[in-house]
Design an enzyme around this catalytic site. Structure first.
Site, PDB file in Angstrom:
ATOM      1  N   GLY A 232      42.249  33.816  47.489  1.00 47.22           N
ATOM      2  CA  GLY A 232      43.213  34.390  46.570  1.00 47.22           C
ATOM      3  C   GLY A 232      42.596  35.014  45.339  1.00 47.22           C
TER       4      GLY A 232
ATOM      5  N   ASP B   6      41.640  34.832  42.105  1.00 46.48           N
ATOM      6  CA  ASP B   6      41.463  33.739  41.149  1.00 46.48           C
ATOM      7  C   ASP B   6      40.187  33.854  40.318  1.00 46.48           C
ATOM      8  OD1 ASP B   6      39.539  33.238  43.038  1.00 46.48           O
ATOM      9  OD2 ASP B   6      40.300  31.273  43.649  1.00 46.48           O
TER      10      ASP B   6
ATOM     11  N   HIS C 230      37.076  41.969  46.867  1.00 47.82           N
ATOM     12  CA  HIS C 230      36.118  40.900  47.120  1.00 47.82           C
ATOM     13  C   HIS C 230      36.563  39.582  46.500  1.00 47.82           C
ATOM     14  CE1 HIS C 230      32.708  43.265  48.900  1.00 47.82           C
ATOM     15  NE2 HIS C 230      33.471  44.236  48.431  1.00 47.82           N
ATOM     16  N   ASP C 231      37.387  39.637  45.480  1.00 46.85           N
ATOM     17  CA  ASP C 231      37.912  38.404  44.888  1.00 46.85           C
ATOM     18  C   ASP C 231      39.135  37.899  45.643  1.00 46.85           C
ATOM     19  OD1 ASP C 231      38.005  36.331  42.910  1.00 46.85           O
ATOM     20  OD2 ASP C 231      39.669  37.379  41.956  1.00 46.85           O
TER      21      ASP C 231
ATOM     22  N   SER D  58      37.227  33.766  41.257  1.00 41.94           N
ATOM     23  CA  SER D  58      36.115  32.943  41.761  1.00 41.94           C
ATOM     24  C   SER D  58      34.865  33.782  42.023  1.00 41.94           C
ATOM     25  CB  SER D  58      36.527  32.195  43.031  1.00 41.94           C
ATOM     26  OG  SER D  58      36.905  33.107  44.055  1.00 41.94           O
TER      27      SER D  58
ATOM     28  N   VAL E 222      39.057  36.102  49.240  1.00 45.27           N
ATOM     29  CA  VAL E 222      38.437  34.778  49.334  1.00 45.27           C
ATOM     30  C   VAL E 222      39.225  33.791  48.470  1.00 45.27           C
ATOM     31  CG1 VAL E 222      36.312  33.459  49.051  1.00 45.27           C
ATOM     32  CG2 VAL E 222      36.201  35.869  49.708  1.00 45.27           C
TER      33      VAL E 222
ATOM     34  N   ASN F  73      28.422  40.683  49.464  1.00 52.10           N
ATOM     35  CA  ASN F  73      28.450  40.915  48.021  1.00 52.10           C
ATOM     36  C   ASN F  73      27.085  41.218  47.418  1.00 52.10           C
ATOM     37  OD1 ASN F  73      31.196  40.371  48.079  1.00 52.10           O
ATOM     38  ND2 ASN F  73      30.951  38.225  47.515  1.00 52.10           N
TER      39      ASN F  73
ATOM     40  N   HIS G 107      37.520  53.732  49.400  1.00 50.74           N
ATOM     41  CA  HIS G 107      36.242  54.424  49.582  1.00 50.74           C
ATOM     42  C   HIS G 107      36.369  55.919  49.287  1.00 50.74           C
ATOM     43  CE1 HIS G 107      34.427  51.082  52.331  1.00 50.74           C
ATOM     44  NE2 HIS G 107      34.516  50.731  51.070  1.00 50.74           N
TER      45      HIS G 107
ATOM     46  N   ASP H   9      32.555  59.825  50.357  1.00 47.09           N
ATOM     47  CA  ASP H   9      33.270  61.004  50.847  1.00 47.09           C
ATOM     48  C   ASP H   9      32.783  62.216  50.057  1.00 47.09           C
ATOM     49  OD1 ASP H   9      34.679  61.223  48.445  1.00 47.09           O
ATOM     50  OD2 ASP H   9      36.657  61.031  49.338  1.00 47.09           O
TER      51      ASP H   9
END
Length: 324
Positions: free
Chosen positions: A74, A76, A68-69, A78, A72, A96, A195, A247
């Site tokens: 790179g 970084d 997730h970082d 954020s 978006v 998110n 997952h 799973d």
């Protein structure tokens, strides 16, 4: 003005732009903190181990922070920034909010890093280290991570909403998304193996059970027995916050995820579509047969994912939630 003068002026402006442009960030490398903070990686691993003892889901949650970082703008850090002024932040993005969790584990690691090596280890690098450790401590492979990232000064809610895929995404969409980051179809299928551990909310599967593609019917790819189990766990008008295993071995990082997909037991549409799509099915079958092949491909994919950078210069945040 003569053509010669125009050419000279153009060359002058190009040279001026090159002279004032900031230099590219230094390359990432293994052992980046060997001299400046030699205990960095052991600090991250020990704190994550304690977090997993408190809450087994921490491993899956922390690992997914890298996805997730990095997607978006790179890798970084954020994602970790809180809303501030005109900056909405990425935590409230559709993919998110109510989904990404365990930010407090990163906070705990950062606090320990600051105590040991003030203003040295970036939050972006902590995510990368902790994601690797989450896999390792769950029984998965180990690998050397490349470090040396800086933390972003800004987060983009708009970019997060535009980029991050929905649980409803199909293989075609996912292949296109991953290709934007030089990630192959094999990388896509291997990284989806994240997952192998963790849970997801009923909210993410209801449309598959009761209204796939607006048909008012269930997804025909769902194994009938599995669907009955999901009907009980996630009834149409039930509690959407109830969680289900992704799973059959949700605490162990293994290749069970792919074996489940081959039998129509994928929880999310974005998972099961990897088996129903001809472009991705061969890799699902490969990883279902060989856990070793899955581990090798997963490590390669995580390293490539960690190489995504925005090119912008940042800082070493003292607190991962706010800029200095």
């Amino acid at each position: 003005m003569s053509p010669t003068i125009l050419i000279l002026l153009y060359a002058f402006f190009l040279s001026e732009a090159a002279a004032t442009a900031p230099p590219p960030p230094p390359p990432l490398r293994q052992g980046f903190y060997a001299e400046t903070c030699p205990a960095a990686e052991s600090i991250a691993r020990n704190i994550l181990r304690r977090a997993m003892a408190r809450d087994a889901r921490s491993a899956a949650s922390v690992m997914r922070l890298q996805f997730h970082d990095c997607f978006v703008n790179g890798c970084d850090g954020s994602l970790l920034l809180e809303k501030r002024g005109r900056m909405e932040g990425e935590k409230s993005a559709l993919s998110n909010i109510n989904s990404v969790r365990s930010y407090e584990v990163i906070d705990e690691i950062k606090e320990a890093m600051e105590a040991a090596c003030p203003a040295v280890v970036s939050c972006a690098d902590i995510i990368i280290m902790a994601a690797r450790d989450a896999v390792l401590l769950s029984g998965g492979p180990n690998w050397e991570v490349k470090l040396g990232r800086k933390d972003s000064l800004w987060a983009s809610l708009e970019a997060a909403n535009e980029i991050m895929p929905s649980p409803r995404a199909n293989a075609t969409f996912l292949i296109h998304l991953f290709s934007r980051y030089n990630l192959t179809v094999k990388d896509l299928v291997a990284l989806s193996g994240s997952h192998s551990i963790g849970k997801a909310r009923c909210f993410s599967v209801l449309f598959r059970l009761y209204n796939q593609s607006g048909s008012g019917k269930p997804d025909p790819a769902i194994n009938p027995t599995f669907r009955k189990d999901l009907d009980k766990l996630c009834p149409q008008h039930g509690d959407v916050e109830v969680t289900a295993n992704l799973d059959a071995t949700p605490k162990r990082f293994d290749n069970q995820y792919y074996r489940d997909l081959a039998h129509g037991r994928g929880f999310l549409n974005s998972d099961q579509t990897l088996y129903t799509s001809m472009e991705t099915r061969k890799y699902v079958k490969l990883f279902a047969r060989s856990e070793e092949e899955f581990f090798i491909a997963f490590v390669r994919g995580m390293v490539k994912l960690g190489d995504i950078r925005s090119g912008l210069h940042g800082e070493i945040r003292r607190n991962c939630r706010v800029v200095n």
